[in-house]
Design a protein around this motif. Structure first.
Motif, mmCIF file in Angstrom:
data_model
loop_
_atom_site.group_PDB
_atom_site.id
_atom_site.type_symbol
_atom_site.label_atom_id
_atom_site.label_comp_id
_atom_site.label_asym_id
_atom_site.label_seq_id
_atom_site.Cartn_x
_atom_site.Cartn_y
_atom_site.Cartn_z
ATOM 1 N N SER A 21 0.730 -1.264 -0.062
ATOM 2 C CA SER A 21 0.117 0.016 -0.036
ATOM 3 C C SER A 21 0.895 1.335 -0.067
ATOM 4 O O SER A 21 0.341 2.207 0.432
ATOM 5 N N THR A 82 -4.105 5.447 8.367
ATOM 6 C CA THR A 82 -4.978 4.539 8.520
ATOM 7 C C THR A 82 -4.811 3.188 9.389
ATOM 8 O O THR A 82 -3.540 3.058 9.855
ATOM 9 N N SER A 84 -4.176 0.333 7.957
ATOM 10 C CA SER A 84 -3.429 -0.322 7.034
ATOM 11 C C SER A 84 -2.098 0.479 6.610
ATOM 12 O O SER A 84 -1.162 -0.174 6.042
ATOM 13 N N THR A 85 -2.097 1.771 6.606
ATOM 14 C CA THR A 85 -1.086 2.535 6.138
ATOM 15 C C THR A 85 -0.688 3.661 7.133
ATOM 16 O O THR A 85 -1.426 4.277 7.940
ATOM 17 N N ALA A 221 2.817 0.466 4.055
ATOM 18 C CA ALA A 221 1.908 -0.411 4.617
ATOM 19 C C ALA A 221 2.066 -0.753 6.127
ATOM 20 O O ALA A 221 3.441 -0.954 6.386
ATOM 21 N N GLU A 224 1.070 -6.748 8.809
ATOM 22 C CA GLU A 224 0.138 -7.465 9.572
ATOM 23 C C GLU A 224 0.716 -8.345 10.588
ATOM 24 O O GLU A 224 1.944 -8.541 10.693
#
Length: 243
Positions: A21, A82, A84-85, A221, A224
């Motif tokens: 990302s 966010t 995710s980023t 990114a 995870e």
């Protein structure tokens, strides 16, 4: 440094995707500009920054010199981290070592939120300013009081849970200063509306300014949890092999 290198080696060997990302928002080494007017066509003609030859102070190519006062800026489209980023701001600047400066590179949306990184006189020396972020608003935080002549590097990462600033005096990997400010983890009410270089809140700087170069603003990114576990495993494997 050794542990960092080993961890990166493990991540590469395992093929962990950490940049899916990623996106570069601003990247500028100032070498494409022929003069100050050309630079200000990108960074705004209201500011007091000028295009200079960085080789005269041990750098390379061109750079932006700013002695404080009215900022030069680039507009941003509500840029925020966010789930995710993360948002990352990095670059270098030259300091002549003279004190009593008020000069910074910053990201803000008015004063909500407001972030600046550079030199200030209260507290004195290298400092960062953090105002109106979710769960944190400490204002100016001193990183190191004593200024050092030379080129210094910075890397600042904004996430939902924290702001982490890494400052490398002399860009040699030896005098590293890392500061982390914990955030609440909530989504930001508003993101950054501009990237700016100049006087904090347009303040003047009686001790002169800084020369900025290699500015990069990007999103990266957030690994995870499974990727982080693999990263740790890769570091352990690399350590065992080294032994």
């Amino acid at each position: 440094m050794r542990s960092t290198l080993l961890a990166l080696t493990g991540a590469a060997a395992l093929g962990i995707a950490t940049s899916a990302s990623a996106a570069v928002i601003v990247e500028d080494n100032f070498d494409s500009y022929s003069d100050t007017a050309a630079m200000q066509a990108v960074w705004g003609d209201a500011g007091l920054g000028t295009l200079v030859d960085a080789t005269t102070v041990g750098g390379s190519g061109n750079a932006m010199s700013h002695n404080g006062g009215q900022v030069n800026s680039i507009a941003l489209d509500n840029l925020a981290p966010t789930a995710s980023t993360n948002v990352v701001l990095s670059g270098t600047y030259y300091d002549d070592g003279v004190g009593n400066k008020r000069i910074s590179i910053g990201l803000r949306n008015g004063a909500n939120p407001l972030f600046e990184f550079g030199i200030y006189n209260n507290p004195s020396g290298y400092a960062t300013r953090i105002v109106n972020f979710p769960g944190a608003s400490p204002s100016w935080v001193q990183i190191e009081k004593t200024q050092v002549e030379g080129w210094h590097s910075f890397n600042i990462e904004f996430g939902l849970d924290s702001i982490t600033s890494v400052f490398d005096i002399s860009s040699d990997g030896e005098d590293l200063y890392e500061t982390t400010t914990d955030l609440s983890g909530d989504a930001w009410a508003s993101g950054f509306g501009e990237l700016r270089i100049g006087g904090p809140s347009n303040y003047s700087s009686t001790g002169g300014g800084l020369i900025f170069d290699n500015i990069k603003l990007e999103t990266v990114a957030v690994p995870e949890p499974a990727s982080l576990a693999l990263l740790s495993l890769g570091a352990l494997v690399a350590l065992r092999r080294r032994k």
